[in-house]
Each structure stands twice: as C-alpha cells, then as structure tokens.
Design an enzyme around this catalytic site. Sequence first.
Site, PDB file in Angstrom:
ATOM      1  N   ARG A 181     -13.142  -6.790 -19.872  1.00  0.00           N
ATOM      2  CA  ARG A 181     -11.633  -5.905 -19.227  1.00  0.00           C
ATOM      3  C   ARG A 181     -10.793  -6.336 -20.093  1.00  0.00           C
ATOM      4  O   ARG A 181     -10.061  -7.712 -20.463  1.00  0.00           O
ATOM      5  CB  ARG A 181     -11.469  -5.925 -17.702  1.00  0.00           C
ATOM      6  CG  ARG A 181     -12.773  -5.969 -17.230  1.00  0.00           C
ATOM      7  CD  ARG A 181     -13.328  -3.617 -17.771  1.00  0.00           C
ATOM      8  NE  ARG A 181     -11.817  -3.202 -17.446  1.00  0.00           N
ATOM      9  CZ  ARG A 181     -11.401  -2.174 -16.320  1.00  0.00           C
ATOM     10  NH1 ARG A 181     -12.024  -2.913 -14.818  1.00  0.00           N
ATOM     11  NH2 ARG A 181     -10.763  -1.381 -16.394  1.00  0.00           N
ATOM     12  N   ASP A 183      -7.835  -7.118 -19.106  1.00  0.00           N
ATOM     13  CA  ASP A 183      -6.842  -7.180 -18.018  1.00  0.00           C
ATOM     14  C   ASP A 183      -7.612  -8.410 -18.027  1.00  0.00           C
ATOM     15  O   ASP A 183      -6.829  -8.994 -17.191  1.00  0.00           O
ATOM     16  CB  ASP A 183      -6.196  -6.682 -16.886  1.00  0.00           C
ATOM     17  CG  ASP A 183      -7.496  -6.289 -15.806  1.00  0.00           C
ATOM     18  OD1 ASP A 183      -8.148  -6.426 -16.504  1.00  0.00           O
ATOM     19  OD2 ASP A 183      -7.155  -5.125 -15.611  1.00  0.00           O
ATOM     20  N   ARG A 184      -7.903  -9.383 -18.370  1.00  0.00           N
ATOM     21  CA  ARG A 184      -9.134 -10.025 -18.397  1.00  0.00           C
ATOM     22  C   ARG A 184      -9.076 -10.510 -17.101  1.00  0.00           C
ATOM     23  O   ARG A 184     -10.089 -11.105 -15.798  1.00  0.00           O
ATOM     24  CB  ARG A 184      -7.918 -11.860 -18.051  1.00  0.00           C
ATOM     25  CG  ARG A 184      -7.371 -11.457 -19.168  1.00  0.00           C
ATOM     26  CD  ARG A 184      -7.897 -11.682 -20.633  1.00  0.00           C
ATOM     27  NE  ARG A 184      -9.108 -12.426 -20.961  1.00  0.00           N
ATOM     28  CZ  ARG A 184      -9.300 -13.076 -21.254  1.00  0.00           C
ATOM     29  NH1 ARG A 184      -9.633 -12.013 -23.124  1.00  0.00           N
ATOM     30  NH2 ARG A 184     -10.705 -14.039 -21.619  1.00  0.00           N
ATOM     31  N   LEU A 185      -9.577  -9.044 -16.157  1.00  0.00           N
ATOM     32  CA  LEU A 185      -9.987  -8.959 -14.531  1.00  0.00           C
ATOM     33  C   LEU A 185     -11.764  -8.440 -15.157  1.00  0.00           C
ATOM     34  O   LEU A 185     -12.106  -7.528 -14.735  1.00  0.00           O
ATOM     35  CB  LEU A 185      -9.631  -8.788 -14.223  1.00  0.00           C
ATOM     36  CG  LEU A 185      -9.688  -8.223 -11.891  1.00  0.00           C
ATOM     37  CD1 LEU A 185      -9.056  -9.560 -11.807  1.00  0.00           C
ATOM     38  CD2 LEU A 185      -8.699  -7.204 -11.311  1.00  0.00           C
ATOM     39  N   HIS A 186     -12.511  -9.346 -15.268  1.00  0.00           N
ATOM     40  CA  HIS A 186     -13.757  -8.943 -16.101  1.00  0.00           C
ATOM     41  C   HIS A 186     -14.757  -8.506 -15.201  1.00  0.00           C
ATOM     42  O   HIS A 186     -14.081  -8.604 -13.637  1.00  0.00           O
ATOM     43  CB  HIS A 186     -14.218 -10.184 -16.886  1.00  0.00           C
ATOM     44  CG  HIS A 186     -13.377 -10.427 -17.934  1.00  0.00           C
ATOM     45  ND1 HIS A 186     -13.245 -10.345 -19.377  1.00  0.00           N
ATOM     46  CD2 HIS A 186     -13.057 -11.995 -18.178  1.00  0.00           C
ATOM     47  CE1 HIS A 186     -12.536 -10.703 -19.798  1.00  0.00           C
ATOM     48  NE2 HIS A 186     -12.313 -11.409 -19.465  1.00  0.00           N
TER      49      HIS A 186
END
Length: 205
Positions: A181, A183-186
């Site tokens: 993702r 936004d690094r909120l994988h």
Amino acid sequence: MTADFGTPLRKRDVDPDPFQQFDRWFAEAARSGLRAPEAAALATASAEGAPSVRMVLVKQTGEMGFVFFTNYASRKGLELAGNPRAALLFHWDTIGRQVRIEGPVERLSAAESAAYVRSRPRASQLSALASPQSRSVADREELERSVAELAARHAGGELPVPDFWGGFRLVPDRFEFWQHREDRLHDRLSYTRHNGGWRIERLAP
C-alpha cells in the site's frame, strides 16, 4: 498488468484455501510480465541455527508442497539434511505482492527426481553433473573442462542421473500474503494450520 496499490486486501477477498490463493496470485504475477515468477528466496539454517538464503526456481506447487532441486552436497542440501525446515519468499514487485511460506522439508523419491532430471535440457543436465556445487574451484575453465569431458564421454547417449542431485519438497504449515500500500500500511494475511483446516489472521505491517 498494472498494479492497483490503492485496493486493500481483506479476509473476505481471499480464498479460504492458501494453495488456491497462491495459484491466483501466481497467475497474476505471470501475466504481469515477470521473467521468472517461480523464482523465490529459500532460507535454511544449519543444525546450530546459522541462517543462509539464496534464490531457487520452484518447479512444482500445490497441496503436496513446493518443490525445488539442488545438489544434495550443496550448502542448502547439507543444511536441510541436518535441519529439515525452510522458508520460501516469492517477491513480485511489479504487482506489489509477496508470499512467504514456511514448513518442514522432505526429499523427493529417486524416481521423482530422475523424472525431472530427464525433462531438463541436455546442457542443464551436464552442468549439474559437472558442478561440485558450493565447493571451491580454481576457475571457470575447470568447470568448462568438466562439462566438455562429460559431453564427450556421453556423446550420442543418455546422460546418467546423478545420485547427488535431486528434489526437495517444502510442505507448508504457514503462509503469509503481503500486499503493498502506498501509505505503507501494507496488508498482511497469514494462514496457519488449525483443526484440520486453515486459520486466517491479519497481521500489522
């Protein structure tokens, strides 16, 4: 194929069977144009726990397990003999996905390994016969001489099947499906064996 990094991965989006989910993602990776979607990092460890990792080509997948081939006297072969567990990591950057697979490892039967050896191009068979994998050699020319000698010795005939080279099967007891993702909120969904089936859990990135 263009990756959609804005689409979340939720439990309701995945197959309850991790083998089916793997097949789905593998097919998408293959369609994305990756040169070798079957390439995976294979992690092993010595009996003392010292880890090592390298890339392998996974030649078979499915409920029976994930199969790769090597020289049994190579570092990974010796480590698996002393500590028969391993982990695989498929990284498909073009579609922003990874799959981690862990489990015990077993050798294929001699007949299964021989069938695969016979399916390989002759040059690949010669290389496997000639190479003392993971051991020190003087130079490339030494390897090339060994290949040339074997080719001359067996010219016009079938090459022998080496007893020091064959397959291993990793039988999964854990999967993790990871999706990128922006936004690094994988997204991370794990599958572990539970009561004869599979339990799916979301992991924090």
